[in-house]
Design a protein around this motif. Structure first.
Motif, PDB file in Angstrom:
ATOM      1  N   THR A  66       9.863   3.608  -8.642  1.00 37.84           N
ATOM      2  CA  THR A  66       9.108   4.590  -9.434  1.00 37.84           C
ATOM      3  C   THR A  66       8.982   4.068 -10.858  1.00 37.84           C
ATOM      4  N   TYR A  67       8.099   3.125 -11.034  1.00 38.90           N
ATOM      5  CA  TYR A  67       7.976   2.425 -12.307  1.00 38.90           C
ATOM      6  C   TYR A  67       7.384   3.300 -13.401  1.00 38.90           C
ATOM      7  N   CYS A  68       6.509   4.231 -13.050  1.00 41.50           N
ATOM      8  CA  CYS A  68       5.917   5.109 -14.070  1.00 41.50           C
ATOM      9  C   CYS A  68       6.469   6.530 -13.920  1.00 41.50           C
ATOM     10  N   ASN A  69       6.319   7.316 -14.976  1.00 47.63           N
ATOM     11  CA  ASN A  69       6.824   8.685 -14.965  1.00 47.63           C
ATOM     12  C   ASN A  69       6.225   9.509 -13.825  1.00 47.63           C
ATOM     13  N   GLU A  70       4.931   9.342 -13.590  1.00 51.02           N
ATOM     14  CA  GLU A  70       4.267  10.119 -12.541  1.00 51.02           C
ATOM     15  C   GLU A  70       4.895   9.847 -11.176  1.00 51.02           C
ATOM     16  N   ALA A  71       5.275   8.614 -10.923  1.00 53.36           N
ATOM     17  CA  ALA A  71       5.892   8.267  -9.638  1.00 53.36           C
ATOM     18  C   ALA A  71       7.249   8.947  -9.492  1.00 53.36           C
ATOM     19  N   LYS A  72       8.004   9.006 -10.565  1.00 51.38           N
ATOM     20  CA  LYS A  72       9.298   9.697 -10.521  1.00 51.38           C
ATOM     21  C   LYS A  72       9.087  11.171 -10.176  1.00 51.38           C
ATOM     22  N   ILE A  73       8.126  11.783 -10.828  1.00 53.48           N
ATOM     23  CA  ILE A  73       7.836  13.204 -10.603  1.00 53.48           C
ATOM     24  C   ILE A  73       7.363  13.419  -9.160  1.00 53.48           C
ATOM     25  N   MET A  74       6.500  12.550  -8.662  1.00 52.56           N
ATOM     26  CA  MET A  74       6.019  12.656  -7.281  1.00 52.56           C
ATOM     27  C   MET A  74       7.163  12.607  -6.272  1.00 52.56           C
ATOM     28  N   GLN A  75       8.240  11.910  -6.611  1.00 52.51           N
ATOM     29  CA  GLN A  75       9.367  11.770  -5.687  1.00 52.51           C
ATOM     30  C   GLN A  75      10.494  12.773  -5.956  1.00 52.51           C
ATOM     31  N   GLY A  76      10.241  13.763  -6.807  1.00 54.86           N
ATOM     32  CA  GLY A  76      11.203  14.853  -6.942  1.00 54.86           C
ATOM     33  C   GLY A  76      11.957  14.966  -8.246  1.00 54.86           C
ATOM     34  N   VAL A  77      11.690  14.093  -9.203  1.00 55.55           N
ATOM     35  CA  VAL A  77      12.332  14.227 -10.512  1.00 55.55           C
ATOM     36  C   VAL A  77      11.557  15.297 -11.284  1.00 55.55           C
ATOM     37  N   PRO A  78      12.238  16.358 -11.729  1.00 52.56           N
ATOM     38  CA  PRO A  78      11.522  17.404 -12.460  1.00 52.56           C
ATOM     39  C   PRO A  78      10.894  16.880 -13.751  1.00 52.56           C
ATOM     40  N   ALA A  79       9.625  17.174 -13.947  1.00 54.54           N
ATOM     41  CA  ALA A  79       8.915  16.753 -15.162  1.00 54.54           C
ATOM     42  C   ALA A  79       9.615  17.282 -16.404  1.00 54.54           C
ATOM     43  N   GLU A  80      10.223  18.452 -16.287  1.00 53.26           N
ATOM     44  CA  GLU A  80      10.915  19.066 -17.429  1.00 53.26           C
ATOM     45  C   GLU A  80      12.059  18.189 -17.922  1.00 53.26           C
ATOM     46  N   ILE A  81      12.730  17.510 -17.018  1.00 51.79           N
ATOM     47  CA  ILE A  81      13.843  16.637 -17.425  1.00 51.79           C
ATOM     48  C   ILE A  81      13.298  15.456 -18.227  1.00 51.79           C
ATOM     49  N   ILE A  82      12.232  14.847 -17.744  1.00 52.81           N
ATOM     50  CA  ILE A  82      11.632  13.721 -18.474  1.00 52.81           C
ATOM     51  C   ILE A  82      11.104  14.203 -19.824  1.00 52.81           C
ATOM     52  N   ASP A  83      10.453  15.371 -19.842  1.00 50.68           N
ATOM     53  CA  ASP A  83       9.911  15.900 -21.096  1.00 50.68           C
ATOM     54  C   ASP A  83      11.011  16.212 -22.108  1.00 50.68           C
ATOM     55  N   LYS A  84      12.110  16.796 -21.629  1.00 51.18           N
ATOM     56  CA  LYS A  84      13.187  17.218 -22.536  1.00 51.18           C
ATOM     57  C   LYS A  84      14.064  16.056 -23.001  1.00 51.18           C
ATOM     58  N   TYR A  85      14.427  15.152 -22.078  1.00 53.04           N
ATOM     59  CA  TYR A  85      15.407  14.108 -22.394  1.00 53.04           C
ATOM     60  C   TYR A  85      14.806  12.708 -22.530  1.00 53.04           C
ATOM     61  N   THR A  86      13.564  12.517 -22.173  1.00 58.15           N
ATOM     62  CA  THR A  86      12.818  11.260 -22.065  1.00 58.15           C
ATOM     63  C   THR A  86      13.136  10.596 -20.721  1.00 58.15           C
ATOM     64  N   VAL A  87      12.278   9.676 -20.370  1.00 58.40           N
ATOM     65  CA  VAL A  87      12.459   8.947 -19.119  1.00 58.40           C
ATOM     66  C   VAL A  87      13.696   8.056 -19.189  1.00 58.40           C
ATOM     67  N   TYR A  88      14.095   7.681 -20.399  1.00 52.07           N
ATOM     68  CA  TYR A  88      15.260   6.824 -20.590  1.00 52.07           C
ATOM     69  C   TYR A  88      16.445   7.677 -21.011  1.00 52.07           C
ATOM     70  N   SER A  89      17.120   8.249 -20.026  1.00 51.25           N
ATOM     71  CA  SER A  89      18.252   9.134 -20.310  1.00 51.25           C
ATOM     72  C   SER A  89      19.152   9.243 -19.095  1.00 51.25           C
ATOM     73  N   LYS A  90      20.386   9.639 -19.343  1.00 52.00           N
ATOM     74  CA  LYS A  90      21.317   9.864 -18.228  1.00 52.00           C
ATOM     75  C   LYS A  90      20.831  11.021 -17.367  1.00 52.00           C
ATOM     76  N   GLU A  91      20.157  11.979 -17.973  1.00 54.04           N
ATOM     77  CA  GLU A  91      19.651  13.127 -17.207  1.00 54.04           C
ATOM     78  C   GLU A  91      18.569  12.702 -16.216  1.00 54.04           C
ATOM     79  N   THR A  92      17.672  11.832 -16.675  1.00 57.05           N
ATOM     80  CA  THR A  92      16.627  11.338 -15.773  1.00 57.05           C
ATOM     81  C   THR A  92      17.244  10.478 -14.669  1.00 57.05           C
ATOM     82  N   ALA A  93      18.166   9.603 -15.018  1.00 57.94           N
ATOM     83  CA  ALA A  93      18.832   8.779 -14.003  1.00 57.94           C
ATOM     84  C   ALA A  93      19.528   9.665 -12.972  1.00 57.94           C
ATOM     85  N   GLY A  94      20.192  10.716 -13.443  1.00 56.62           N
ATOM     86  CA  GLY A  94      20.862  11.639 -12.520  1.00 56.62           C
ATOM     87  C   GLY A  94      19.883  12.341 -11.606  1.00 56.62           C
TER      88      GLY A  94
END
Length: 175
Positions: A66-94
């Motif tokens: 999931t190289y781009c943010n959209e791919a992460k979201i498509m596979q179940g990563v909540p967009a809110e987590i990326i928006d709040k913590y950025t794509v580069y964060s422990k929250e996004t990795a979790g």
């Protein structure tokens, strides 16, 4: 989630890393544990290392790159987590580790995001070269980690360095 900073002053050797992943895959087979990954910065390198060992099909369920943010979201990563913590964060990795573990109904999910050698033009304000976040979800117990990698000579060297950090933390939790 537990935030752990991983030692950042190591030498990484490709042969040792490949041997460590052979040991990991054999350990997973022995324990009967399944694994999956959702990889951004490493773009499938972890999955590749796991499946380099004969018999890995018994434990490796699949993976997402999931190289781009959209791919992460498509596979179940909540967009809110990326928006709040950025794509580069422990929250996004979790969230990545959780999403792939659930999607493949695996025992273990690995999520990894970060910046390797250069600033990400799609996320320039959050992108710092050498900063990588990864998480390991074992049956719903997620631990997140942060590592600052010293400069590496190639993109492959960065990916292998991250792979080694993930290997070391995963084995600690499995043995």
């Amino acid at each position: 989630m537990i935030d752990n900073k991983v030692n950042d002053y190591k030498q990484y050797g490709e042969n040792n890393i490949r041997e460590n992943y052979r040991k990991l895959t054999r350990l997973l087979i022995f324990k009967g544990l399944t694994i999956t990954t959702m990889e951004s910065a490493t773009s499938g390198q972890i999955a590749s290392l796991i499946t380099d060992t004969e018999g890995s099909s018994a434990v490796f369920k699949g993976a997402f790159v999931t190289y781009c943010n959209e791919a992460k979201i498509m596979q179940g990563v909540p967009a809110e987590i990326i928006d709040k913590y950025t794509v580069y964060s422990k929250e996004t990795a979790g969230a990545m580790a959780k999403a792939c573990r659930k999607a493949y109904n695996a025992n273990i999910g690995i999520g990894v995001t970060g910046t390797m050698g250069n600033v990400d033009p799609a996320n320039p304000n959050a992108s710092v070269p050498g900063q990588v976040y990864f998480a390991i979800d074992i049956d719903g117990d997620v631990e997140a980690y942060y590592v600052e990698l010293p400069p590496q000579p190639t993109r492959l060297a960065y990916k292998l360095a991250v792979a080694e950090e993930i290997y070391e933390e995963l084995v600690k939790r499995l043995v």
